[in-house]
Design a protein around this motif. Structure first.
Motif, mmCIF file in Angstrom:
data_model
loop_
_atom_site.group_PDB
_atom_site.id
_atom_site.type_symbol
_atom_site.label_atom_id
_atom_site.label_comp_id
_atom_site.label_asym_id
_atom_site.label_seq_id
_atom_site.Cartn_x
_atom_site.Cartn_y
_atom_site.Cartn_z
ATOM 1 N N GLU A 812 -29.230 -17.302 5.467
ATOM 2 C CA GLU A 812 -27.842 -17.141 5.894
ATOM 3 C C GLU A 812 -27.143 -18.491 5.999
ATOM 4 O OE1 GLU A 812 -24.514 -15.070 6.470
ATOM 5 O OE2 GLU A 812 -26.474 -14.296 5.867
ATOM 6 N N ARG A 813 -27.873 -19.496 6.544
ATOM 7 C CA ARG A 813 -27.288 -20.842 6.602
ATOM 8 C C ARG A 813 -26.974 -21.348 5.201
ATOM 9 N NH1 ARG A 813 -31.216 -21.753 10.782
ATOM 10 N NH2 ARG A 813 -30.189 -21.980 12.806
ATOM 11 N N GLY A 814 -27.909 -21.125 4.265
ATOM 12 C CA GLY A 814 -27.696 -21.565 2.885
ATOM 13 C C GLY A 814 -26.497 -20.883 2.249
ATOM 14 N N ARG A 815 -26.382 -19.578 2.474
ATOM 15 C CA ARG A 815 -25.251 -18.836 1.905
ATOM 16 C C ARG A 815 -23.925 -19.345 2.448
ATOM 17 N NH1 ARG A 815 -21.694 -14.981 3.096
ATOM 18 N NH2 ARG A 815 -22.398 -14.808 5.241
ATOM 19 N N LEU A 816 -23.887 -19.522 3.774
ATOM 20 C CA LEU A 816 -22.644 -19.989 4.390
ATOM 21 C C LEU A 816 -22.283 -21.398 3.927
ATOM 22 C CD1 LEU A 816 -23.234 -18.646 8.006
ATOM 23 C CD2 LEU A 816 -21.496 -17.833 6.397
ATOM 24 N N MET A 817 -23.286 -22.281 3.820
ATOM 25 C CA MET A 817 -23.044 -23.655 3.399
ATOM 26 C C MET A 817 -22.465 -23.683 1.982
ATOM 27 S SD MET A 817 -23.175 -26.871 4.202
ATOM 28 C CE MET A 817 -24.363 -27.038 5.551
ATOM 29 N N LYS A 818 -23.114 -22.916 1.090
ATOM 30 C CA LYS A 818 -22.667 -22.897 -0.306
ATOM 31 C C LYS A 818 -21.247 -22.338 -0.420
ATOM 32 C CE LYS A 818 -24.055 -21.170 -4.873
ATOM 33 N NZ LYS A 818 -25.060 -20.360 -5.618
ATOM 34 N N ALA A 819 -20.956 -21.264 0.299
ATOM 35 C CA ALA A 819 -19.625 -20.656 0.242
ATOM 36 C C ALA A 819 -18.567 -21.576 0.836
ATOM 37 C CB ALA A 819 -19.636 -19.320 0.980
ATOM 38 N N ALA A 820 -18.934 -22.276 1.934
ATOM 39 C CA ALA A 820 -17.984 -23.203 2.566
ATOM 40 C C ALA A 820 -17.654 -24.350 1.626
ATOM 41 C CB ALA A 820 -18.544 -23.718 3.881
ATOM 42 N N ALA A 862 -12.513 -21.630 4.281
ATOM 43 C CA ALA A 862 -13.446 -22.731 4.551
ATOM 44 C C ALA A 862 -13.635 -22.911 6.050
ATOM 45 C CB ALA A 862 -12.935 -24.026 3.907
ATOM 46 N N ASP A 863 -12.553 -22.847 6.798
ATOM 47 C CA ASP A 863 -12.632 -22.990 8.261
ATOM 48 C C ASP A 863 -13.472 -21.861 8.860
ATOM 49 O OD1 ASP A 863 -11.066 -25.248 8.100
ATOM 50 O OD2 ASP A 863 -9.204 -24.220 8.681
ATOM 51 N N ARG A 864 -13.268 -20.651 8.351
ATOM 52 C CA ARG A 864 -14.018 -19.504 8.870
ATOM 53 C C ARG A 864 -15.520 -19.673 8.620
ATOM 54 N NH1 ARG A 864 -16.441 -15.040 7.348
ATOM 55 N NH2 ARG A 864 -16.110 -15.428 5.125
ATOM 56 N N LEU A 865 -15.872 -20.117 7.416
ATOM 57 C CA LEU A 865 -17.283 -20.285 7.073
ATOM 58 C C LEU A 865 -17.924 -21.410 7.871
ATOM 59 C CD1 LEU A 865 -16.794 -19.783 3.238
ATOM 60 C CD2 LEU A 865 -18.096 -18.261 4.744
#
Length: 873
Positions: A812-820, A862-865
């Motif tokens: 989940e951290r990886g997904r959020l980081m990549k999307a951000a 980006a802020d949300r992620l």
């Protein structure tokens, strides 16, 4: 019980017929405070377009609101005879029968127009009913009614007696096809591919020539001067010399005038006063140059001795070709420049309009403008938004004589009769004119009719019975509000003010609300050629009148045009369905009509909260409508109904209703009262749906249309604060679950180690709500276990949701980081484009606006992620 499905078509026709039959649009309130709006009268030939839908929705919102406030709310309604538009329609109709207007004669043709009006005119009033317009139909007016016609004659004679109407020879917009003068509003300026012909005009002394440029070479036959700027050192020494006109042989002077721009072309301008509005102004400053008319009413070159024989009788564009060819043969055509030019076209005839010098009747608008301007300066009439005052003042300060005669048959015939020597006698009747002329003097009435804007300028007071001092006139004049598009401030609003103040001594209305134009979703102007027009009646068929009306109100932000998107209508249809389903749920719970408009007593926090929220929503709706903030009125109620009432209150009371007892009885009373208040508040914008639901809730003493507008004042207390906290906490938990991909069925524990006794009690009281609405199975006041947790902050206090074993934290951290990172990259690229002056200045406005919207969206994402990553620690 309400039907499962909300079907607008079934209820709309039924309720409108009921309202009209029962006189609900004008209930008898002789002692109530009056509130008056006059409808901008639609043309008798008109059909409802999206601009009408906006204009009439806003008026109906105001009228229904004031009616609910107990006032004698009167929406004055009627139609305009629409001189040129109606005559054109009927002429086209009789042409299909092999007839012509002139062949029929005036009397027979006018009888045919009246027949057409009775059979086919007024379709728009039927369409207005479908929109829900609650007009005073029982007193509908028409600008050609006998009483209205008598008033128009009275006004013409009165203004003539005061020296404010006179006959003069001036330039007008002449339509060669319809053979009449037309107003500026009926002139459509089009960009077309044209030419600038650069012509050599020889000096009479043979010392050289001047070069002038023109887009209309045929008018050079009427040249009376060539102008140069007196400060232009190249030509100042030539002022007073003469030009040998290359085609007419006349000698015309070189004059000095500021109209000649040294920076434009050669700096020399040919002056043709009889065929150009700007040149006429030059003539007004240099009367000695005179004027020469070279066109007839068909825009053909005059067959007259003032014109060289080679061009007499030629059609204007044929004459242009002949003149250019002759100048070229004489070596006087310096060059031809291809250029996009602006040409005036008749909006109905589709032909090029000519500035033409004719004898017409005029109003001395400059004198009438003085008091009209003063009435806005001193606040007797106020414009909303106030910025439109500047536009009004600009027009008033630069006003020209108003041409009020039209060469038509359909309309108010000018009450002037001519003696054999051409002297006009203005009178109220032929008998009165004959008495003034003397026995035996043959009189012929003026063939022309009055400009439609002249009679429509009398609309606010003649519709109320003026010049008679009727009770209606005393009670409803001046009007309270005029709602109009900004583009007719001059053509209609200013003229109503000028005529009203001169004739009645009062302003015709206290407030002028100017709304914008309706454009498409991209901000483009709607036009049939672009294929982006919308039919409001089709939208009513598809989504219901209430959804369209609510869209119009929600889209009307002061000072801006409306960007119309059908998706919004669909969205507000869903809003109507949401309210319908909410009332169905209420009925299933035994929640019915309230016994009183006063708020019921409430002890449960959730009920005390919703009562205060309802009162606050009512106060906000009142403030918004008072300030003409239709968008805020709609947005506030949408948010209150959808979110506060449907999504929160109805969910929070389900456990109470399931438990039964006194709490459920209190809740039924409160919920019934809140629904009633919602229906009243929404009624101005969504009259059909709300009236249907009003009666579905139980027996009523009166229809909703004549109910009482909410006035209850309820202060928020600790219950409001508590429910507000609960909503914020549930929302935060739901957001965290969504952002972190927590499975919907997963139940979580909530840890609040810093909770004091009061908060622990709160959490205990609302444990059932947290379980139902946030899937929280347990609340702990101990520290969260080690491992991944989602951190929340509500009202400054930390809450934790353990996620170990619920989601794959590393993934989940990886997904959020990549999307951000991707969102930030896209936002940076868009920022680069927006910071590039070349893009902002050269790109299409809609492309720039799209880039701004995309930048805001990617930045927010980006802020949300990043916030979601922070939650995971």
């Amino acid at each position: 019980m309400l039907d499962k499905t909300f079907t607008p078509a079934e209820i709309e026709a039924r309720w409108y017929a009921h309202w009209e039959q029962t006189g609900a649009f004008r209930p008898a309130r002789p002692d109530a405070e009056p509130f008056t709006i006059v409808l901008p009268p639609p043309n008798v030939t008109g059909t409802l377009h999206i601009g009408h839908a906006l204009n009439q929705t806003l008026q109906d919102v105001l009228i229904r609101w004031q009616r609910l406030k107990g006032k004698d709310a009167r929406w004055v309604v009627g139609m305009d005879h629409a001189g040129i538009a109606t005559q054109m329609v009927v002429e086209r109709t009789i042409a299909g029968q092999g007839l012509t207007r002139t062949g029929m004669g005036r009397e027979a043709f006018l009888a045919t127009v009246w027949d057409w009006k009775e059979q086919s005119g007024g379709a728009i009033t039927r369409q207005m009913r479908r929109l829900g317009a609650s007009c005073d139909w029982a007193n509908e007016r028409f600008t050609m009614d006998p009483a209205f016609t008598a008033a128009v004659t009275h006004v013409f004679v009165t203004l003539h007696e005061r020296g404010l109407i006179y006959r003069d020879k001036r330039l007008v917009n002449w339509d060669p096809k319809f053979q009449t003068a037309i107003s500026d509003l009926e002139v459509e300026t089009r960009e077309v591919q044209g030419h600038f012909w650069h012509l050599r005009y020889p000096l009479a002394d043979g010392s050289g020539h001047l070069v002038v440029a023109t887009t209309r070479p045929e008018t050079m036959l009427g040249d009376t001067a060539v102008a140069v700027n007196p400060k232009d050192e190249r030509y100042a020494h030539l002022i007073g010399m003469f030009i040998a006109h290359p085609l007419t042989g006349r000698q015309i002077p070189v004059i000095g005038d500021e109209w000649a721009d040294p920076e434009l072309g050669s700096g020399c301008v040919k002056i043709t006063p009889a065929h150009d509005f700007n040149d006429w102004q030059v003539y007004e400053r240099h009367k000695a140059i005179g004027w020469i008319n070279v066109l007839d009413a068909h825009a053909n070159i005059l067959d007259d001795a003032s014109v060289p024989e080679a061009y007499r009788g030629l059609e204007r564009f044929e004459a242009r070709k002949r003149i250019v060819a002759d100048l070229d043969a004489l070596g006087l055509l310096e060059r031809v420049e291809d250029k996009v030019i602006q040409l005036p076209y008749g909006d109905r005839s589709g032909v090029v309009i000519e500035p033409w010098l004719t004898d017409q009747w005029y109003v001395d608008a400059a004198k009438l403008a003085v008091e009209a301007r003063a009435s806005v300066v001193d606040g007797r009439t106020q414009f909303v938004p106030k910025t439109w005052e500047k536009t009004f003042f600009n027009w008033m300060d630069n006003i020209q004589p108003w041409c009020i005669s039209r060469q038509l048959w359909w309309g108010h015939r000018i009450p002037a009769w001519y003696t054999p020597d051409g002297t006009p006698i203005v009178a109220r009747s032929e008998a009165e004119a004959q008495a003034e002329a003397g026995t035996g003097v043959a009189l012929v009435q003026d063939e022309d009719v009055l400009d439609t804007w002249f009679s429509s300028g009398l609309w606010p007071f003649v519709t109320l019975g003026w010049p008679e001092n009727t009770r209606d006139y005393q009670r409803h004049h001046p009007g309270d509000v005029l709602v109009t598009a900004f583009d007719i401030i001059f053509f209609w609003v200013a003229r109503m003010m000028m005529q009203g103040l001169e004739l009645t001594g009062e302003v015709p209305f206290r407030t002028v609300y100017c709304h914008g134009l309706v454009r498409d979703a991209k901000g483009q102007k709607m036009s049939k050629s672009k294929g982006n027009t919308v039919d409001p009646l089709q939208l009513v068929d598809r989504y219901g009148a209430d959804a369209l009306r609510f869209t119009m109100a929600a889209s009307e932000a002061q000072g801006r045009d409306v960007k119309f998107d059908e998706k919004r209508v669909e969205g507000y249809r869903n809003f109507a369905t949401k309210l319908w389903n909410a009332v169905r749920f209420a009925q299933a719970q035994g929640i019915a009509a309230s016994a009183s408009p006063a708020p019921p007593s409430a002890s449960l926090p959730v009920n005390r909260w919703i009562v205060a929220e309802t009162a606050a929503a009512a106060a906000e709706a009142e403030a918004a409508l008072t300030a003409f903030r239709f968008d805020q009125y709609a947005a506030g109620l949408y948010q209150f109904v959808w979110s506060r009432f449907c999504d929160w209150y109805l969910e929070l009371i389900k456990p109470v209703m399931a438990e039964g007892g006194a709490g459920a009885e209190e809740t039924r009373a409160v919920a019934g009262w809140v629904i009633d208040q919602i229906l009243v508040l929404l009624h101005p914008a969504m009259p059909f749906l709300t009236e249907e639901l009003w009666h579905a809730q139980g027996a009523r003493a009166h229809d909703l249309i004549t109910a009482l507008w909410p006035t209850a004042v309820v202060a928020a207390d600790e219950a409001s604060a508590e429910i507000g906290w609960l909503i914020e906490l549930v929302s935060a938990i739901r957001s965290a679950r969504t952002e972190l991909n927590v499975p919907p069925a997963a139940k979580l524990a909530l840890h609040v180690p810093e909770a004091d006794a009061a908060l622990q009690a709160r959490l205990g009281r609302h444990g059932a709500a947290l379980e139902r609405l946030a899937r929280v199975e347990a609340v702990s006041f101990a520290a969260a276990p080690a491992g991944g947790t989602a951190q929340l902050v509500v009202e400054g206090l930390s809450y934790a949701l353990p996620l170990e074993g619920v989601i794959d934290l590393a993934a989940e951290r990886g997904r959020l980081m990549k999307a951000a990172e991707q969102a930030e990259k896209e936002a940076a690229a868009l920022a680069g484009r927006l910071n590039n002056p070349g893009f902002v200045e050269r790109a299409k406005p809609e492309a720039v606006e799209k880039a701004r919207e995309d930048f805001a969206a990617r930045s927010t994402e980006a802020d949300r992620l990043r916030a979601a990553l922070k939650r995971l620690g």
